[in-house]
Structures are given as C-alpha cells and as structure tokens.
Scaffold this active site. Structure first.
Site, PDB file in Angstrom:
ATOM      1  N   SER A   1      74.078  53.534  34.297  1.00  0.00           N
ATOM      2  CA  SER A   1      72.827  54.202  34.661  1.00  0.00           C
ATOM      3  C   SER A   1      71.725  53.204  34.996  1.00  0.00           C
ATOM      4  O   SER A   1      71.765  52.038  34.609  1.00  0.00           O
ATOM      5  CB  SER A   1      72.344  55.088  33.512  1.00  0.00           C
ATOM      6  OG  SER A   1      73.369  55.954  33.095  1.00  0.00           O
TER       7      SER A   1
HETATM    8  N1  SAH Z   1      76.376  55.569  29.500  1.00  0.00           N
HETATM    9  C1  SAH Z   1      77.111  54.812  30.498  1.00  0.00           C
HETATM   10  C2  SAH Z   1      77.062  55.444  31.870  1.00  0.00           C
HETATM   11  C3  SAH Z   1      77.856  56.671  31.891  1.00  0.00           C
HETATM   12  S1  SAH Z   1      78.461  57.260  33.438  1.00  0.00           S
HETATM   13  C4  SAH Z   1      76.633  53.377  30.577  1.00  0.00           C
HETATM   14  O1  SAH Z   1      75.674  53.008  29.879  1.00  0.00           O
HETATM   15  O2  SAH Z   1      77.249  52.604  31.315  1.00  0.00           O
HETATM   16  C5  SAH Z   1      79.201  58.719  32.768  1.00  0.00           C
HETATM   17  C6  SAH Z   1      80.477  58.489  32.012  1.00  0.00           C
HETATM   18  O3  SAH Z   1      80.824  59.733  31.411  1.00  0.00           O
HETATM   19  C7  SAH Z   1      81.648  58.100  32.897  1.00  0.00           C
HETATM   20  O4  SAH Z   1      82.223  56.919  32.427  1.00  0.00           O
HETATM   21  C8  SAH Z   1      82.597  59.281  32.778  1.00  0.00           C
HETATM   22  O5  SAH Z   1      83.964  58.931  32.841  1.00  0.00           O
HETATM   23  C9  SAH Z   1      82.222  59.841  31.424  1.00  0.00           C
HETATM   24  N2  SAH Z   1      82.586  61.242  31.188  1.00  0.00           N
HETATM   25  C10 SAH Z   1      82.522  62.285  32.057  1.00  0.00           C
HETATM   26  N3  SAH Z   1      82.933  63.430  31.468  1.00  0.00           N
HETATM   27  C11 SAH Z   1      83.249  63.113  30.188  1.00  0.00           C
HETATM   28  C12 SAH Z   1      83.743  63.852  29.073  1.00  0.00           C
HETATM   29  N4  SAH Z   1      84.017  65.166  29.159  1.00  0.00           N
HETATM   30  N5  SAH Z   1      83.964  63.210  27.912  1.00  0.00           N
HETATM   31  C13 SAH Z   1      83.725  61.883  27.797  1.00  0.00           C
HETATM   32  N6  SAH Z   1      83.262  61.125  28.811  1.00  0.00           N
HETATM   33  C14 SAH Z   1      83.021  61.713  29.992  1.00  0.00           C
END
Ligand code: SAH
Length: 216
Positions: A63
């Site tokens: 993000s």
């Molecule tokens: N917080 C992260 C950015 C997240 S991007 C950082 O600091 O880098 C969103 C992430 O959520 C992705 O890696 C995606 O694979 C994950 N994601 C999406 N749906 C999800 C779910 N149902 N359970 C767990 N993770 C999930």
C-alpha cells in the site's frame, strides 16, 4: 543489492505524511523507523519512499505509505493490544503495527507472499508478528479475539464473523466497496451494545478474495 536509505528522500517521506495530515507522533516515528525499501521488490527500491503503492509478487501491492500511516493512526493502537491484519502482502503494514502493540497476527491467502513476508519480518527483527496462510473471511477459531483488526484488501461488505472477533471497545478498519473501483475506508467500534460504523476516506485496494489461493 544492499539495502540503503536515502536521507533526503526519507525527509520528504515524513514531510509528505505530515502535510497530508498525519499528526500522531508515535505513528510518524514508526513510519520513519520501518525501512520500506526492504519490503518492496528489488527493482523498486529507488521508489520505496515515494507516496505510491507498488506491485509485489502474485499480482498484489504494497500500500501507499500515506494510507498505511492513516489506517494505523485511525486504528488507535494501544501498547497492550493484540492486532489482526488480513492481507499480509509484503509485511510492511504488519511491521509498522508490530512496533505499536504486543502482538500482530497477519493472514495471507498466497503462500508465496506469506512465506517471504515471514522471512523478511524475521530477518528485520519484527519478532512479534505471526504470519499465517489462510482466509481472512474464515479466520481460524484458534486465533482468538483481537483489540484491533485491520483489513488491507477491499471487501464488498464486512463479514459479521469478523466483527465478532473484536473485543468490546475494539476497533476494525477495512476498505469497503466494489472490487474494481473506489472503496471507502470504514471504521467500526465495538461498543457495549453493538457496532458503530463511520466512513472515513475513499481508497483503492486490491480485492479480498475468498479461500486460500490455489496458485502459489
Ligand atoms: N498489507 C500489505 C498490502 C496488502 S495487499 C502490505 O503492507 O504490503 C492485499 C493482500 O491481501 C494481498 O496480498 C492479497 O493476497 C491478500 N488477500 C486478499 N484476500 C484475502 C483473504 N481472504 N485472506 C487473506 N489475505 C487476503
């Protein structure tokens, strides 16, 4: 390539966060301390301190720093808190949170991302983060309940089951809205009698998808 930090860029990084309204000194200090360059792809290191989201493995993103700082500030994390993150991605948000509380549990549906984030967090010394491969729509009972929950992938609605994981007085923040488009950051507080929802700002996150990813 060795991990390096570039002081002028880091100064601009801090200035930008302040200019955009982040005022919590603890959050600002933590954003300064956590080396974002260690969480981005090697090819993007030069852009690590720009205020933009960057691509990571599995088609996901780390993000934008402002959004990380803003969500962290709005979460109002207390030292004694246990925090749950859904969407580990690179592990950057988890690293920031880990400096502010007792424990972070972070759930990721891609094993590749979970494994590399776990390794990275360990190498960098963020020892109070537990990274789990799993589905944030179906958090294992064994994970328990939390004082704070942060969702970092867009949900069309916040599942009741997730809200039930909040301790009384607890706070949840999640981007809520359509998968491909603009979502609204929603802050939910669990009160004695129920849940209070408040809309914050518009954001754009990658979608939260159900189930553990089949592909790596
Ligand atoms: N917080 C992260 C950015 C997240 S991007 C950082 O600091 O880098 C969103 C992430 O959520 C992705 O890696 C995606 O694979 C994950 N994601 C999406 N749906 C999800 C779910 N149902 N359970 C767990 N993770 C999930």
């Amino acid at each position: 390539m060795a991990v390096t930090s570039n002081p002028p860029e880091k100064m601009m990084f801090q200035l930008n966060l302040r200019r955009r309204g982040i005022s919590d000194q603890t959050v600002l200090r933590t954003m300064e301390e956590v080396p974002r360059e260690a969480f981005v792809d090697a090819a993007d290191r030069e852009d690590a301190y720009r205020d933009s989201a960057l691509g990571i493995a599995c088609g996901q993103t780390i993000s934008q720093p402002f959004v990380v700082a803003y969500m962290t500030e709005q979460l109002n994390v207390q030292r004694s808190n246990r925090v749950l993150e859904i969407g580990t991605g690179s592990g950057y948000q988890a690293a920031v949170l880990s400096r502010l509380c007792v424990d972070v549990v972070s759930i990721e549906r891609y094993r590749t991302l979970a494994d590399s984030a776990r390794e990275r967090l360990k190498t960098l010394g963020y020892n109070n983060v537990e990274v789990i491969v799993g589905d944030g729509f179906d958090v294992p009972d064994s994970a328990g309940t939390f004082d704070r929950i942060i969702v970092t992938a867009a949900m069309e609605r916040i599942p009741e089951k997730l809200l039930e994981r909040l301790e009384p007085g607890g706070v949840l923040i999640a981007p809520v809205g359509p998968h491909h488009g603009v979502q609204t950051l929603v802050r939910v507080v669990r009160t004695e009698t129920g849940f209070e929802h408040r809309e914050l700002v518009d954001v754009r996150f990658v979608p939260a998808l159900p189930g553990i990813a089949r592909e790596l």
